[in-house]
Design an enzyme around this catalytic site. Structure first.
Site, PDB file in Angstrom:
ATOM      1  N   LYS A   1       1.004  -1.330   0.022  1.00  0.00           N
ATOM      2  CA  LYS A   1      -0.027   0.045   0.044  1.00  0.00           C
ATOM      3  C   LYS A   1       0.755   1.487   0.054  1.00  0.00           C
ATOM      4  O   LYS A   1       1.991   1.162   0.690  1.00  0.00           O
ATOM      5  CB  LYS A   1      -0.912  -0.131   1.393  1.00  0.00           C
ATOM      6  CG  LYS A   1      -1.888   1.087   1.426  1.00  0.00           C
ATOM      7  CD  LYS A   1      -2.832   0.764   2.605  1.00  0.00           C
ATOM      8  CE  LYS A   1      -4.012   1.796   2.930  1.00  0.00           C
ATOM      9  NZ  LYS A   1      -4.750   1.626   4.095  1.00  0.00           N
TER      10      LYS A   1
ATOM     11  N   SER B   1      -9.484  -1.052   7.203  1.00  0.00           N
ATOM     12  CA  SER B   1      -9.060  -0.802   5.794  1.00  0.00           C
ATOM     13  C   SER B   1      -8.240  -2.024   5.320  1.00  0.00           C
ATOM     14  O   SER B   1      -7.951  -2.110   3.976  1.00  0.00           O
ATOM     15  CB  SER B   1      -8.179   0.255   6.010  1.00  0.00           C
ATOM     16  OG  SER B   1      -9.008   1.466   5.821  1.00  0.00           O
TER      17      SER B   1
ATOM     18  N   SER C   1      -9.491   1.160   3.032  1.00  0.00           N
ATOM     19  CA  SER C   1      -8.671   1.863   2.357  1.00  0.00           C
ATOM     20  C   SER C   1      -7.688   1.317   1.505  1.00  0.00           C
ATOM     21  O   SER C   1      -7.038   1.930   0.476  1.00  0.00           O
ATOM     22  CB  SER C   1      -8.067   3.282   2.964  1.00  0.00           C
ATOM     23  OG  SER C   1      -7.221   2.723   4.039  1.00  0.00           O
TER      24      SER C   1
END
Ligand code: GLN
Length: 478
Positions: free
Chosen positions: A80, A179, A155
């Protein structure tokens, strides 16, 4: 070679050891898959094909010299884009950090490099990890690999989509309120949020420091154990990092499973959850029962309360953490200013997206004057209550079984999904507030071909048991 995309980390490891293929060949297969699927999926913000092939070559050389470094040597992965990698862009999917290059490695990134894993690139996300659909990214669109008209969740949506689309063997995300687990559920992959402190946050861009955890996304429970095993261990660079008392996760995967005591939560009721998600939960309970588990329904504070406490605390901490993006220290600087105050205001005004601004304003407000006692302190009390009640509950039960998300992946276009966004974390925030581990387990597909999932939450440091139980569900589903 494309059948290589369907293998587990353990299978790759044995094949690499047996010289069935090389790390370079394996990496090339993944780069080809990225080339083929990226225009639709959009999981990556930065791709480093050259660096990946170089790392793969080094891995092959090590293996030839009999110096391979273990399970992850030569395995392609992604991160990420809020996890720092030296000399690589670290954008947090924000305009403000679009061109920011990190001068150092996050501990988790460093440990993967040292294990010989091959970094393919950085994944899209909601800006500064605020969101549940990856639609708040300022730098790109990510689509759900199972249905491009749907969101991948967020996310860590880019990470989940990359693993689901087989553009990466595994990925790391961050989980503050859900997330990692929620996008894992939306994309049909495993998503583990470990016990708070088990994975170092050093070099992971902070959203809400008391809740932030690095999480692992993989295609199987065992892969998740393999990655976790490589990452744990106290890190002196992160004062909240702790040693894991039982770090042999792969061994735990082979252990026989004793009869479990499992709790379901009365307040996460049928009315709050989509019918197909509810059905998956019942089937998962059935499988555990068949394996000898005793399942009982228990009480916890209602999701509304947990969500409210989470949103106040997360925003309050984020408003403070994001104060560092002032146009002086990192990233973008507005050209248009005549005073220092104006430099700050114009940089932040132009650099941050609407959701980030909304949370900074909300979080700041929650800490101001009388609001502090009325909202922030009260939210802390609710958090403490949830923590105590979960602890008490988990002293009687081995794990808590819930849905991961009340819905399957929803359609892109956030205006239609505002309400869904608000409820997306209703099952995941409990583990975040209590600091205990939880894993989202893929559980087949609904009639529209969208992934279903359930969540297992356990006591602190019970990752081994959670993944072992996840494997039981995996095997029962076939
Ligand atoms: N969806 C949640 C939020 O927007 C969770 C975010 C996260 O875990 N990083 O706050």
């Amino acid at each position: 070679m494309s059948d290589l995309l369907n293998r587990t980390i353990l299978a790759h490891h044995s094949a690499l050891e047996a010289r069935e293929y090389s790390a370079v060949e394996l990496t090339q297969v993944y780069l080809d898959q990225i080339a083929m699927r990226e225009s639709e999926v959009g999981a990556f913000l930065t791709l480093d094909a050259e660096g990946a092939l170089r790392a793969a070559e080094e891995s092959d050389r090590r293996r030839l010299a009999g110096k391979a470094r273990g399970m992850l040597d030569g395995i392609p992965f992604s991160l990420k884009d809020n996890i720092a990698v030296k000399d690589m862009r670290l954008t947090c999917a924000s305009r403000l950090l679009r061109d920011y290059v990190s001068p150092y490695d996050a501990t988790v990134a460093l440990r993967l490099k040292q294990a010989g894993a091959v970094l393919l690139g950085k994944n899209n996300m909601d800006e500064f990890a605020m969101g549940s659909s990856t639609e708040y990214s300022a730098l790109g669109v990510t689509r759900n690999p199972w249905d491009p008209s749907c969101v991948p969740g967020g996310s860590s949506g880019g990470s989940a989509a990359a693993v689901a689309a087989k553009e990466s063997v595994f990925s790391l995300g961050s989980d503050t309120g859900g997330s990692v687990r929620q996008p894992a559920a939306f994309c049909g992959v495993y998503g583990l949020k470990p016990t708070y402190g088990v994975l170092s946050r050093y070099g992971v861009v902070a959203m809400a420091s008391s809740l932030d955890c690095v999480g692992v996304l993989t295609e199987t429970a065992q892969d998740c154990a393999a990655v976790l095993e490589c990452l744990v261990g106290k890190d002196l660079c992160d004062a909240t990092s702790v040693e894991h008392p039982q770090p042999d996760f792969l061994k735990a995967m082979r252990a026989p499973l004793r009869a479990l005591r499992v709790a379901t939560v009365s307040s996460i009721s049928e009315e709050l959850v989509d019918a197909d998600v509810w059905q998956a939960l019942q089937s998962a309970a059935e499988i555990l029962r068949d394996a000898g588990a005793v399942i009982e329904t228990v009480e916890l504070p209602v999701p509304k309360q947990a969500l409210a406490a989470y949103s106040v605390l997360a925003a309050a901490e984020a408003s403070s953490n994001l104060a560092r993006y002032d146009g002086v220290h990192y990233g973008m600087r507005s050209e248009d200013y005549t005073s220092l105050a104006e430099l700050y205001a114009n940089t932040r005004g132009k650099g941050f997206g609407d959701e980030v601004k909304r949370r900074i304003l909300f979080g700041t407000d929650m800490l101001l004057g009388e609001n502090r006692a009325r909202f922030y302190v009260r939210a802390q009390h609710i958090r403490e209550r949830i923590r105590c009640e979960m602890k008490e509950l988990l002293s009687k039960y081995d794990l808590i079984l819930t849905p991961t998300s009340p819905t399957v992946a929803f359609a892109r276009g956030s205006s239609a999904s505002q309400e869904r966004l608000a409820c997306a974390d209703m099952c995941t925030v409990y583990a975040s507030l209590a600091g205990v581990p939880a894993v989202s387990v893929p559980f087949g597909k609904n009639e529209n071909g969208l992934p279903l999932a359930v969540q297992l939450t356990g006591r602190a440091f019970s990752e081994g048991l959670l993944l072992r139980t996840a494997k039981l569900l995996e095997e029962a589903l076939g």
